[in-house]
Design a protein around this motif. Structure first.
Motif, PDB file in Angstrom:
ATOM      1  N   THR A 149      -4.578  13.401 -11.165  1.00 49.02           N
ATOM      2  CA  THR A 149      -5.373  12.376 -10.488  1.00 49.02           C
ATOM      3  C   THR A 149      -6.488  11.847 -11.379  1.00 49.02           C
TER       4      THR A 149
ATOM      5  N   GLU B 279       0.839   4.440  -2.609  1.00 47.20           N
ATOM      6  CA  GLU B 279       0.730   5.843  -2.184  1.00 47.20           C
ATOM      7  C   GLU B 279       1.935   6.662  -2.655  1.00 47.20           C
ATOM      8  N   THR B 280       3.129   6.074  -2.624  1.00 45.16           N
ATOM      9  CA  THR B 280       4.332   6.761  -3.096  1.00 45.16           C
ATOM     10  C   THR B 280       4.254   6.978  -4.604  1.00 45.16           C
TER      11      THR B 280
ATOM     12  N   ALA C 296       1.891   9.929  -5.226  1.00 44.26           N
ATOM     13  CA  ALA C 296       2.487  11.217  -4.857  1.00 44.26           C
ATOM     14  C   ALA C 296       3.575  11.628  -5.853  1.00 44.26           C
TER      15      ALA C 296
ATOM     16  N   ALA D  11      -4.271   3.086  -7.056  1.00 46.34           N
ATOM     17  CA  ALA D  11      -4.347   4.492  -7.446  1.00 46.34           C
ATOM     18  C   ALA D  11      -4.141   4.541  -8.953  1.00 46.34           C
TER      19      ALA D  11
ATOM     20  N   ARG E 166       0.834  -1.200   0.000  1.00 49.07           N
ATOM     21  CA  ARG E 166       0.000   0.000   0.000  1.00 49.07           C
ATOM     22  C   ARG E 166       0.873   1.257   0.000  1.00 49.07           C
TER      23      ARG E 166
ATOM     24  N   PRO F 244      -5.489   7.139  -4.159  1.00 48.94           N
ATOM     25  CA  PRO F 244      -5.268   5.841  -3.508  1.00 48.94           C
ATOM     26  C   PRO F 244      -6.451   5.434  -2.637  1.00 48.94           C
ATOM     27  N   ARG F 245      -6.919   4.206  -2.860  1.00 53.55           N
ATOM     28  CA  ARG F 245      -8.055   3.700  -2.082  1.00 53.55           C
ATOM     29  C   ARG F 245      -8.307   2.233  -2.394  1.00 53.55           C
TER      30      ARG F 245
END
Length: 143
Positions: free
Chosen positions: A110, A97-98, A101, A127, A93, A114-115
């Motif tokens: 976007t 996320e990285t 970003a 993501a 995860r 992330p989800r």
């Protein structure tokens, strides 16, 4: 005794070897892919220039695992690839996320933050970003 069609061995299933994306703005796309793919453990493995020119510009680059073959090529061209959706497996995860970003910081936009998306992708954390040309690049983890 003759084999029926169902009993005959067929060819091995095809495996995707690589993907090539054409970018109109190569420098912008290189910055995006260097950052986003590094978050997933992929590095730039290859750079190609026109060796017949005296001061050649970079015309193509490829990313893959440091000890393996390239899986993604980026080439320069006047007609950029559009409408592509690539999905990469991430280890965690945190990696997803990285990736998100870094992609946003280096020219991506976007598509899906992330989800977990339980309706369609039960048990996955992901993501999706748009690269500078608008292609969808996704990172997904089983966590």
């Amino acid at each position: 005794m003759d084999e029926t069609p169902a009993e005959r061995p067929g060819p091995a299933p095809a495996a995707l070897d690589l993907v090539t994306i054409t970018a109109a703005d190569l420098a912008r796309s290189l910055a995006f892919y260097d950052a986003a793919l590094a978050a997933l453990g992929l590095v730039r493995t290859t750079e190609l220039v026109d060796e017949e020119e005296e001061d050649p510009d970079l015309e193509a680059a490829a990313w893959g695992p440091a000890d393996g073959p390239a899986v993604l090529w980026l080439v320069t061209g006047p007609r950029p690839t559009a409408g592509l959706h690539l999905r990469f497996q991430a280890d965690s995860r945190v990696d997803v996320e990285t990736f998100f970003a870094e992609a946003l910081e280096h020219g991506g936009t976007t598509h899906t933050a992330p989800r977990r998306w339980t309706l369609y992708r039960r048990g996955e954390f992901h993501a999706i970003v748009r690269d500078p040309a608008g292609n969808l690049i996704e990172a997904v983890s089983a966590e």
